[in-house]
Design an enzyme around this catalytic site. Structure first.
Site, PDB file in Angstrom:
ATOM      1  N   ASP A 189      43.822 -54.133 -27.837  1.00  0.00           N
ATOM      2  CA  ASP A 189      43.982 -52.687 -27.695  1.00  0.00           C
ATOM      3  C   ASP A 189      45.171 -52.220 -28.555  1.00  0.00           C
ATOM      4  OD1 ASP A 189      44.401 -50.118 -26.880  1.00  0.00           O
ATOM      5  OD2 ASP A 189      44.355 -50.551 -24.726  1.00  0.00           O
ATOM      6  N   CYS A 245      34.840 -49.926 -25.477  1.00  0.00           N
ATOM      7  CA  CYS A 245      36.238 -50.278 -25.217  1.00  0.00           C
ATOM      8  C   CYS A 245      36.692 -49.479 -23.997  1.00  0.00           C
ATOM      9  CB  CYS A 245      37.111 -50.050 -26.452  1.00  0.00           C
ATOM     10  SG  CYS A 245      37.129 -48.350 -27.061  1.00  0.00           S
ATOM     11  N   CYS A 284      39.820 -45.595 -29.898  1.00  0.00           N
ATOM     12  CA  CYS A 284      40.469 -46.474 -30.887  1.00  0.00           C
ATOM     13  C   CYS A 284      39.507 -47.529 -31.447  1.00  0.00           C
ATOM     14  CB  CYS A 284      41.693 -47.171 -30.285  1.00  0.00           C
ATOM     15  SG  CYS A 284      43.018 -46.037 -29.813  1.00  0.00           S
ATOM     16  N   ARG A 285      39.139 -48.515 -30.613  1.00  0.00           N
ATOM     17  CA  ARG A 285      38.380 -49.661 -31.128  1.00  0.00           C
ATOM     18  C   ARG A 285      36.884 -49.397 -31.287  1.00  0.00           C
ATOM     19  NH1 ARG A 285      40.576 -53.496 -26.531  1.00  0.00           N
ATOM     20  NH2 ARG A 285      40.528 -51.453 -25.523  1.00  0.00           N
ATOM     21  N   SER A 286      36.227 -48.915 -30.222  1.00  0.00           N
ATOM     22  CA  SER A 286      34.761 -48.829 -30.302  1.00  0.00           C
ATOM     23  C   SER A 286      34.256 -47.806 -31.330  1.00  0.00           C
ATOM     24  CB  SER A 286      34.126 -48.618 -28.924  1.00  0.00           C
ATOM     25  OG  SER A 286      34.586 -47.456 -28.288  1.00  0.00           O
ATOM     26  N   ASN A 311      37.304 -45.298 -25.727  1.00  0.00           N
ATOM     27  CA  ASN A 311      36.344 -44.820 -26.749  1.00  0.00           C
ATOM     28  C   ASN A 311      37.015 -43.903 -27.775  1.00  0.00           C
ATOM     29  OD1 ASN A 311      33.226 -42.900 -26.918  1.00  0.00           O
ATOM     30  ND2 ASN A 311      33.789 -44.694 -28.076  1.00  0.00           N
TER      31      ASN A 311
HETATM   32  P1  4NP Z   1      40.538 -47.922 -26.926  1.00  0.00           P
HETATM   33  O1  4NP Z   1      42.118 -47.650 -26.787  1.00  0.00           O
HETATM   34  O2  4NP Z   1      40.118 -48.519 -25.584  1.00  0.00           O
HETATM   35  O3  4NP Z   1      40.427 -48.894 -28.045  1.00  0.00           O
HETATM   36  O4  4NP Z   1      39.914 -46.576 -27.197  1.00  0.00           O
HETATM   37  C1  4NP Z   1      42.684 -46.909 -25.763  1.00  0.00           C
HETATM   38  C2  4NP Z   1      42.643 -45.532 -25.802  1.00  0.00           C
HETATM   39  C3  4NP Z   1      43.218 -44.775 -24.801  1.00  0.00           C
HETATM   40  C4  4NP Z   1      43.814 -45.417 -23.737  1.00  0.00           C
HETATM   41  C5  4NP Z   1      43.846 -46.793 -23.687  1.00  0.00           C
HETATM   42  C6  4NP Z   1      43.274 -47.547 -24.708  1.00  0.00           C
HETATM   43  N1  4NP Z   1      44.437 -44.641 -22.699  1.00  0.00           N
HETATM   44  O5  4NP Z   1      45.062 -45.252 -21.818  1.00  0.00           O
HETATM   45  O6  4NP Z   1      44.293 -43.402 -22.695  1.00  0.00           O
END
Ligand code: 4NP
Length: 157
Positions: free
Chosen positions: A126, A10, A15-17, A13
């Protein structure tokens, strides 16, 4: 049968992955397939290198009996494209970035996760700026998807 090496990717790294990684590992353990699946996760961005998953992802996984608290964020690296058989992008932005990052001689098969498991070109959304219900929605999509993934990979076992 060789191990299938599967990387979830994602943006951050956190939240989703990590949820995808934790769910797939949990399902593999549950079904006696742990010796046949190696899984990891990474981000296309490097802002959260070394960080634990977002507390809302940890809580959502824990509500379903899965511990992802020990996981740590890292950025996708060139070696990943040969170290994994399947690389799953959570959304279309991640997919585009992964395709750009892939070395020309890479052997990895890169897919949008929902496309691979359901044939629908949908993103796993997201949840970073959302609330717990968005994390639960992500969990549901990943759990159903990982069940289908296992059924597809081990159809003849
Ligand atoms: P992820 O979510 O891609 O599912 O881990 C996010 C985590 C952090 C950020 C964006 C999306 N950020 O902008 O820091």
């Amino acid at each position: 049968m060789d191990k299938r090496r599967i990387l979830f990717v994602c943006l951050g790294n956190i939240c989703r992955s990590p949820l995808g990684e934790g769910i797939l590992r949990h399902l593999a353990d549950d079904r006696g397939l742990a010796h046949l699946i190696e899984t990891d996760s990474a981000g296309t961005g490097g802002w959260h290198q070394g960080d634990p998953p977002d507390p809302r992802s940890i809580k959502t996984a824990s509500n379903h009996g899965i511990d992802i608290a020990p996981l740590r964020g890292r950025k996708v690296r060139p070696a990943d494209f040969n170290a994994f058989d399947l690389i799953f992008a959570m959304d279309r932005d991640n997919l585009r970035d992964l395709v750009k990052m892939a070395p020309h001689d890479s052997s990895a098969d890169i897919h949008l996760f929902m496309d691979f498991v359901s044939g629908e070109r949908r993103d796993v959304p997201d949840p970073y700026y959302g609330d717990m219900s968005d994390f639960e929605e992500v969990y549901d999509m990943l759990e159903k998807g990982c069940e289908t993934l296992i059924a597809t990979l081990f159809a003849n076992k």
